[in-house]
Write an enzyme that holds these catalytic residues in place. Structure first.
Site, PDB file in Angstrom:
ATOM      1  CB  CYS A  45      -1.067   0.030   1.116  1.00  0.00           C
ATOM      2  SG  CYS A  45      -1.733  -1.737   1.375  1.00  0.00           S
ATOM      3  CG  HIS A  79      -3.368   3.472   5.275  1.00  0.00           C
ATOM      4  ND1 HIS A  79      -3.440   3.337   3.864  1.00  0.00           N
ATOM      5  CD2 HIS A  79      -3.433   1.963   5.501  1.00  0.00           C
ATOM      6  CE1 HIS A  79      -3.105   2.244   3.425  1.00  0.00           C
ATOM      7  NE2 HIS A  79      -3.180   1.293   4.311  1.00  0.00           N
ATOM      8  CG  HIS A 102      -6.661  -0.108  -0.182  1.00  0.00           C
ATOM      9  ND1 HIS A 102      -5.775   0.546  -0.582  1.00  0.00           N
ATOM     10  CD2 HIS A 102      -6.137  -0.770   1.048  1.00  0.00           C
ATOM     11  CE1 HIS A 102      -4.637   0.303   0.026  1.00  0.00           C
ATOM     12  NE2 HIS A 102      -4.975  -0.486   1.111  1.00  0.00           N
TER      13      HIS A 102
END
Length: 378
Positions: free
Chosen positions: A166, A306, A343
């Site tokens: 990520c 996040h 995401h």
């Protein structure tokens, strides 16, 4: 902070996301609190525990790249090149022979050409090796998005692809800043791209128990910081910035969107998927970035969290933010745009850098949608 190091500014940005095929369209959807999540159309998801994702919609790469070139790129590379072209055009960036050698491309990805890998495997099993495409290997490589962007823009400096899950696109942007600071480049096209909505990826993340399974309500499945969050929503796209040495940008009269002042990168060496207790790795990364930027915590005006919509991340991310910012943590606007985009894995840091710049430039904070049930841990 050394007075000798070069200042790095942002002069262009581009995005392809589940909310829009450019940065402007995406930003308008964000401010409207619109969800980009829906049922998977890329393949038949019957039998999968999760049957929804954040797909890019109405994307026609041949219109920007040409039919021949687009067919020789995996979807993640297509996203990267289209977003990079938008960023370069917004920047007014043109690279001649001399400028091109001083322009680098750093394009992060977590997975690379997974769709190409799956299709190649199916061809191999069904028809044999003689039927494999000669473009199979180039299309699947994780660094090929960076290579394709360089070819499209004429950037002949350093070229590579951080692959750090990520954090990939955020690493690309931070390392791009360092390239310019130390004089190894004058311009860096930096960001990330991902196209992970495939059978193998969705099935694999389901096997980990990582994805939301709210199949009856996809648009509300991504709910960062909500007490009833049950996993992240897989998504695809790209986010790209044009980074430039301040003196170069000023000399050519470029519009400066923002300045990249600090960067921190850490590893908590704790577990393959779980952050360390207290979010200590995130704490050190944020502290490093503040020190690098020579900024105090009270000078920070917005945090794009996040905020993955997983139980553990939000709890530890909240703890980390409070550790670093103290009482000021209660005054900083904080939101998770993953509530709308899902995401994007290795592209997340790129698109969220674009969102943060837009928030600061426009004076609007995008919301965290689907937040309904308060979590005392957050």
């Amino acid at each position: 902070m050394s007075s000798q190091r070069r200042r790095v500014v942002i002069t262009g940005m581009g995005a392809v996301t589940p909310l829009g095929n450019d940065a402007g369209e995406t930003w308008r959807a964000l401010l409207a609190g619109r969800s980009g999540i829906g049922e998977i159309t890329r393949f038949d998801a019957e039998g999968f525990a999760t049957r929804f994702a954040g797909e890019v919609k109405g994307f026609k790469p041949e219109e920007r790249l040409g039919r021949k070139e687009s067919r020789r790129m995996d979807r993640y590379s297509q996203y990267a090149v289209v977003a990079s072209l938008e960023a370069a055009e917004a920047s007014g960036l043109t690279l001649g022979d001399e400028d091109g050698t001083r322009a680098a491309v750093i394009m992060g990805t977590a997975i690379g050409g997974l769709e190409t890998v799956e299709r190649g495997t199916e061809t191999l099993m069904q028809s044999g090796p003689r039927h494999l495409s000669p473009f199979l290997i180039p299309m699947m490589l994780p660094n090929m998005a960076a290579g394709n962007v360089a070819i499209a823009l004429g950037a002949r400096g350093s070229n590579f692809a951080p692959t750090s899950a990520c954090a990939s696109a955020a690493h690309a942007i931070g390392e791009g800043m360092h390239l310019i600071r130390r004089g190894d480049a004058d311009v860096v096209i930096a960001g990330g791209a991902e196209a992970p909505i495939t059978k193998l990826s969705v099935g694999g993340f389901n096997a980990m128990g990582a994805l939301s399974t709210r199949n009856d309500d996809p648009e509300r499945a991504s709910r960062p910081f909500d007490a009833e969050r049950d996993g992240f929503v897989l998504a695809e796209g790209a986010g790209v910035l044009v980074l430039e040495a301040l003196e170069r940008a000023t000399a050519r009269g470029a519009t400066i969107i923002g300045e990249l002042m600090g960067y921190g990168s850490t590893d908590d060496a704790n577990h393959i998927v779980q952050p360390a207790p207290g979010g200590e790795g995130a704490v050190r990364a944020m502290q490093m970035a503040l020190t690098d930027a020579d900024l105090a915590p009270a000078q920070i005006d917005y945090i794009n969290a996040h905020g993955t919509s997983t139980q553990l991340n939000e709890k530890l991310e909240t703890t980390a933010i409070k550790t670093v910012f103290g009482e000021h943590a209660h005054d900083i606007p904080i939101s998770s745009t993953k509530s709308m985009t899902g995401h994007l894995l290795g592209a997340a840091g790129g698109v969220e850098a674009v969102f943060s710049l837009m928030a600061l430039r426009e004076g609007w904070v995008p919301p965290t949608i689907n937040f309904q049930v308060h979590d005392p841990n957050c």
